[in-house]
Design a protein around this motif. Structure first.
Motif, mmCIF file in Angstrom:
data_model
loop_
_atom_site.group_PDB
_atom_site.id
_atom_site.type_symbol
_atom_site.label_atom_id
_atom_site.label_comp_id
_atom_site.label_asym_id
_atom_site.label_seq_id
_atom_site.Cartn_x
_atom_site.Cartn_y
_atom_site.Cartn_z
ATOM 1 N N ILE A 237 0.859 -1.194 0.000
ATOM 2 C CA ILE A 237 0.000 0.000 0.000
ATOM 3 C C ILE A 237 0.892 1.239 0.000
ATOM 4 C CG2 ILE A 237 -1.757 1.308 1.252
ATOM 5 C CD1 ILE A 237 -2.694 -1.313 2.481
ATOM 6 N N GLN A 238 0.632 2.132 -0.953
ATOM 7 C CA GLN A 238 1.343 3.406 -1.011
ATOM 8 C C GLN A 238 0.352 4.545 -0.722
ATOM 9 O OE1 GLN A 238 3.158 3.604 -4.884
ATOM 10 N NE2 GLN A 238 5.012 2.562 -4.190
ATOM 11 N N TYR A 239 0.733 5.458 0.174
ATOM 12 C CA TYR A 239 -0.128 6.597 0.513
ATOM 13 C C TYR A 239 0.754 7.804 0.794
ATOM 14 C CZ TYR A 239 1.196 5.468 5.311
ATOM 15 O OH TYR A 239 1.907 5.217 6.445
ATOM 16 N N GLU A 240 0.110 8.953 0.786
ATOM 17 C CA GLU A 240 0.810 10.189 1.126
ATOM 18 C C GLU A 240 -0.066 11.027 2.055
ATOM 19 O OE1 GLU A 240 1.542 12.455 -2.360
ATOM 20 O OE2 GLU A 240 -0.569 12.930 -2.734
ATOM 21 N N GLU A 241 0.586 11.814 2.878
ATOM 22 C CA GLU A 241 -0.150 12.686 3.783
ATOM 23 C C GLU A 241 -0.674 13.884 2.996
ATOM 24 O OE1 GLU A 241 0.367 14.816 8.161
ATOM 25 O OE2 GLU A 241 2.087 13.904 7.141
ATOM 26 N N ARG A 242 -1.951 14.145 3.107
ATOM 27 C CA ARG A 242 -2.575 15.219 2.337
ATOM 28 C C ARG A 242 -2.248 16.583 2.950
ATOM 29 N NH1 ARG A 242 -8.765 13.421 1.419
ATOM 30 N NH2 ARG A 242 -8.593 14.702 -0.462
ATOM 31 N N GLU A 243 -2.055 17.568 2.083
ATOM 32 C CA GLU A 243 -1.819 18.926 2.562
ATOM 33 C C GLU A 243 -3.132 19.543 3.036
ATOM 34 O OE1 GLU A 243 0.010 21.304 -0.347
ATOM 35 O OE2 GLU A 243 1.737 19.970 -0.650
ATOM 36 N N PRO A 244 -3.102 20.294 4.132
ATOM 37 C CA PRO A 244 -4.358 20.894 4.617
ATOM 38 C C PRO A 244 -4.858 22.047 3.750
ATOM 39 C CG PRO A 244 -2.508 21.567 5.980
ATOM 40 C CD PRO A 244 -1.975 20.509 5.049
ATOM 41 N N LYS A 245 -3.961 22.627 2.920
ATOM 42 C CA LYS A 245 -4.323 23.763 2.061
ATOM 43 C C LYS A 245 -5.069 24.836 2.865
ATOM 44 C CE LYS A 245 -4.371 21.107 -2.226
ATOM 45 N NZ LYS A 245 -5.111 20.740 -3.450
ATOM 46 N N ILE A 246 -4.386 25.322 3.878
ATOM 47 C CA ILE A 246 -5.006 26.241 4.838
ATOM 48 C C ILE A 246 -5.463 27.526 4.164
ATOM 49 C CG2 ILE A 246 -4.604 27.588 6.929
ATOM 50 C CD1 ILE A 246 -2.597 25.440 7.785
ATOM 51 N N LEU A 247 -4.594 28.115 3.344
ATOM 52 C CA LEU A 247 -4.933 29.395 2.719
ATOM 53 C C LEU A 247 -6.143 29.254 1.804
ATOM 54 C CD1 LEU A 247 -4.125 32.344 2.471
ATOM 55 C CD2 LEU A 247 -2.657 31.715 0.538
ATOM 56 N N ARG A 248 -6.149 28.197 0.981
ATOM 57 C CA ARG A 248 -7.288 27.982 0.093
ATOM 58 C C ARG A 248 -8.567 27.784 0.890
ATOM 59 N NH1 ARG A 248 -9.032 22.454 -2.660
ATOM 60 N NH2 ARG A 248 -9.771 22.333 -0.502
ATOM 61 N N THR A 249 -8.459 27.033 1.966
ATOM 62 C CA THR A 249 -9.635 26.752 2.787
ATOM 63 C C THR A 249 -10.194 28.025 3.407
ATOM 64 O OG1 THR A 249 -8.852 24.516 3.271
ATOM 65 C CG2 THR A 249 -10.459 25.470 4.790
ATOM 66 N N LEU A 250 -9.306 28.855 3.947
ATOM 67 C CA LEU A 250 -9.767 30.069 4.615
ATOM 68 C C LEU A 250 -10.320 31.090 3.629
ATOM 69 C CD1 LEU A 250 -6.963 30.585 7.285
ATOM 70 C CD2 LEU A 250 -9.218 29.556 7.590
ATOM 71 N N LEU A 251 -9.758 31.144 2.429
ATOM 72 C CA LEU A 251 -10.188 32.151 1.463
ATOM 73 C C LEU A 251 -11.459 31.763 0.726
ATOM 74 C CD1 LEU A 251 -6.799 33.293 -0.136
ATOM 75 C CD2 LEU A 251 -8.176 34.483 1.580
ATOM 76 N N THR A 252 -11.670 30.476 0.513
ATOM 77 C CA THR A 252 -12.785 30.052 -0.340
ATOM 78 C C THR A 252 -13.984 29.512 0.419
ATOM 79 O OG1 THR A 252 -11.924 27.799 -0.588
ATOM 80 C CG2 THR A 252 -11.157 29.476 -2.167
ATOM 81 N N GLY A 253 -13.774 29.010 1.638
ATOM 82 C CA GLY A 253 -14.877 28.376 2.351
ATOM 83 C C GLY A 253 -15.019 26.899 2.064
ATOM 84 N N LEU A 254 -14.124 26.341 1.216
ATOM 85 C CA LEU A 254 -14.129 24.902 0.963
ATOM 86 C C LEU A 254 -13.562 24.153 2.165
ATOM 87 C CD1 LEU A 254 -12.860 24.707 -2.720
ATOM 88 C CD2 LEU A 254 -15.026 23.772 -1.882
ATOM 89 N N PRO A 255 -14.031 22.934 2.433
ATOM 90 C CA PRO A 255 -13.421 22.140 3.502
ATOM 91 C C PRO A 255 -11.959 21.838 3.181
ATOM 92 C CG PRO A 255 -15.524 21.200 2.820
ATOM 93 C CD PRO A 255 -15.177 22.249 1.815
ATOM 94 N N SER A 256 -11.140 21.736 4.214
ATOM 95 C CA SER A 256 -9.744 21.359 4.030
ATOM 96 C C SER A 256 -9.665 19.899 3.595
ATOM 97 C CB SER A 256 -8.973 21.551 5.334
ATOM 98 O OG SER A 256 -7.698 20.961 5.261
ATOM 99 N N PRO A 257 -8.738 19.559 2.691
ATOM 100 C CA PRO A 257 -8.614 18.154 2.278
ATOM 101 C C PRO A 257 -8.256 17.213 3.419
ATOM 102 C CG PRO A 257 -7.475 19.601 0.743
ATOM 103 C CD PRO A 257 -7.848 20.436 1.926
ATOM 104 N N SER A 258 -7.544 17.728 4.453
ATOM 105 C CA SER A 258 -7.053 16.812 5.481
ATOM 106 C C SER A 258 -7.317 17.266 6.908
ATOM 107 C CB SER A 258 -5.540 16.614 5.313
ATOM 108 O OG SER A 258 -4.846 17.842 5.500
#
Length: 620
Positions: free
Chosen positions: A108-129
């Motif tokens: 199994i290969q996985y990666e830790e998702r970036e929280p994308k804090i700036l995008r989340t705060l500016l757009t109102g979209l949920p954070s990916p992680s």
């Protein structure tokens, strides 16, 4: 690829934030409350749908590796010869042959998702992680909605001011003053007053014995009445105390100089201020008092220096329909006036400044042109009790247009809402009227009447702009009633030509400033020195338009100055009569957001006899 819920969340959130920001910080438009409800109804379920995909890790691949090992080579002969081998029992149905060992390995290969804090705060979209940042951006949108609700409902629900008792100074003449009081309790209201130049003199007083049943103030007038102070001396400063059940209000006012004279107290200068349009909490900040008017502090700061006789307020004292109409009955309109007079911003601009009022559309309904029908009845009820009652005497009894004379000037305060014809797209329609036949007749007679000696200026006061240069909503202004406007201009040009009196128009409404001149037509019987000037100034505390709406179209309406920006604007009119000059001077000073932004001087036409060409030579 973004999911449908992500797209809807993004679009609704950005639209919600942008519209509420405009609503709170720029224009409290009536569109936003309804739009915000729709956008919120879309945003909330879409946000939670997208929120289900919030995980700390993202799966890249999941592989299964199966390794086959031959462990026993088996046939029938070998089985017979090898007695030492263990007997292996096959599963029913298995084929005879060599046995195999299976080695299964999962990668199994996985990666830790970036929280994308700036995008989340500016757009109102949920954070990916991050659930934390998702809830933070959701809370931002909910806070914005709460602020919008605060603007719309907090004052009407929590500050109805039923118990408010107060007093204010209205019209002050050269021999008297009108004091408006509101007292909902059985309390004897007293007004104490005396001239400042005689501090040892005992207080004179006027009383309304509201504690006595025969003098109770009732809901018929929303518990208001007007006390008139008589036998005052002209051009004299007075101090006063208004005693009500809520405490004492103290302040000063100065009686007007006699007609034809300027003040000996104020450097031979006659000064008043004017503006229009006030709405609490524009622009909005969360910790303001819900009845605070930010722009009033700028006016208050300049009052000691300007020392005006009065404020001429040109309408939109309340905004009954902005951002959301709370009712159509008399109580809804009366509440709006009580809130203004109960504002913490009000004392600083009224304790030492009398206010005189005209009515405009937002005291009734936006762009009102339906005469005394519908909501106009409760609207005029409230306006009459709170603003018209302490005004100068009505020019014609029972009507809501006024006139008065003070010092070097005469004033005619128009009502451009009550008597007008419905708007249409033809500005030159001769059947339309802004004023109604009776008010127009009274205005023209007032213009034609040669004033008292020493009265050098006539001011026509209108809640809406006189110029047709405003291209947005011009049907609601005098630009939509050009036939009647021309009749008034011709009367003004004639007066200036024959009597040497300057005619100035003061207006508001547009939330911008513009100075415009109206010269007589070239080659006409009137000289250019008879030019009429207009100063249109607003708002005192409200939004300004983000786009430009004023543009000079022809040589009939000539732009002198256009300054649209600023949440707080007011003008000061200063009239002086030079001791060795034949012409009176009017110095107009414009203040924008607390700073003096522009000054302009005009003079009355020359008094020299002769042809209009000779007068123009002197004037120009």
């Amino acid at each position: 690829m973004a999911s449908t819920s992500d797209v809807l969340t993004l679009v609704s959130s950005v639209a919600l934030r942008l519209s509420i920001w405009i609503f709170l910080r720029w224009i409290p438009t009536t569109i936003v409350p309804g739009l915000a409800i729709v956008l919120t109804a879309v945003y909330v379920p879409c946000f939670f749908t997208s929120f289900q995909d919030t995980e700390q890790y993202k799966l890249i691949s999941d592989e299964l590796d199966i390794i086959v090992k031959h462990t026993i080579a088996r046939d029938d002969d070998d089985d017979d010869d090898d007695d030492s081998s263990d007997e292996i029992q096959l599963i029913d149905g298995a084929d005879q042959g060599p046995l195999e060992e299976l080695d299964v390995q999962e990668t199994i290969q996985y990666e830790e998702r970036e929280p994308k804090i700036l995008r989340t705060l500016l757009t109102g979209l949920p954070s990916p992680s991050s659930a934390l940042w998702s809830w933070v951006t959701f809370a931002i949108n909910m806070a914005l909605i709460a602020m919008a609700l605060d603007v719309v409902y907090r004052a009407p629900l929590l500050h109805q001011c039923h118990d408010a008792s107060f007093g204010r100074v209205g019209y002050v003449s050269d021999h008297g003053a009108n004091i408006l009081v509101r007292e909902p309790y059985a309390f004897d209201v007293r007004v104490l007053y005396r001239s400042i130049d005689e501090p040892n003199r005992s207080w004179m007083h006027k009383i309304h014995p509201a504690s006595q049943p025969s003098h109770w103030l009732t809901n018929d007038t929303d518990f208001t009445t007007v006390l008139s102070l008589d036998y005052l001396r002209p051009d004299t400063a007075y101090e006063y105390v208004i005693e009500t059940s809520s405490g004492n209000k103290t302040g000063t006012f100065t009686t007007a100089p006699r007609p034809g004279r300027t003040s000996l107290l104020k450097d031979n200068k006659y000064t008043f201020v004017h503006s229009s349009c006030i709405k609490p909490r524009v622009p909005y900040t969360p910790f303001q008092h819900p009845l605070e008017f930010p722009g009033m502090k700028h006016l208050a700061r300049w009052l000691p220096e300007l020392s005006p006789y009065f404020m001429l307020f040109l309408g939109d004292f309340i905004y009954i329909d902005v951002p959301h109409r709370q009712g159509k009955d008399s109580e809804s309109y009366r509440r709006e006036y009580r809130q203004v007079y109960s504002s913490p911003s009000w004392p600083a601009v009224s304790d030492h400044l009398p206010w005189i009022h005209v009515i405009d559309d937002h005291e009734i309904h936006n762009d009102w042109n339906s005469n005394m029908t519908g909501v106009a009845v409760p609207a005029y009820d409230a306006f009459t009790h709170y603003n018209a009652a302490p005004n100068p005497p009505a020019h014609r009894k029972g009507h809501t247009y006024f006139s008065f004379t003070q010092g070097p000037a005469e004033f005619f305060l128009l009502d451009t809402r009550r008597y007008r014809s419905p708007e249409n797209k033809d500005p030159k329609d001769t059947a339309k009227t802004m004023l109604g036949a009776e008010q127009l007749e009274d205005l023209l007679a007032w213009i034609h009447k040669v004033p008292h000696n020493g009265v050098n200026w006539k001011f026509i006061v209108t809640g809406i702009p006189f110029t047709k240069n405003w291209q947005f909503g011009s049907e609601d202004t005098w630009g939509g009633y050009l036939h009647e406007r021309r009749t008034i201009l011709e009367a003004a040009w004639e007066l200036s030509t024959t009597a040497g009196v300057g005619v100035v128009i003061l207006s508001g409404d547009r939330h911008e400033f513009a100075a415009t001149s109206f010269p007589p037509p070239a080659g006409s019987k009137w000289p250019v020195s008879a030019t009429v000037h207009e100063f249109s100034t607003s708002p005192l505390s409200m939004f300004y338009l983000p786009f430009r709406t004023y543009k000079e179209m022809d040589d009939e309406d000539v732009c002198i100055k256009y300054l649209p920006d600023g949440n707080s604007k007011f003008g000061a009119v200063e009239i002086t009569n030079p001791p060795h000059g034949e012409q009176s001077l009017l110095n107009y000073r414009l203040f924008v957001d607390g700073k003096e932004a522009w000054t302009h001087v005009i003079s009355t036409p020359p008094s020299r006899d002769g042809s209009h060409r000779a007068k123009d030579a002197v004037w120009g």
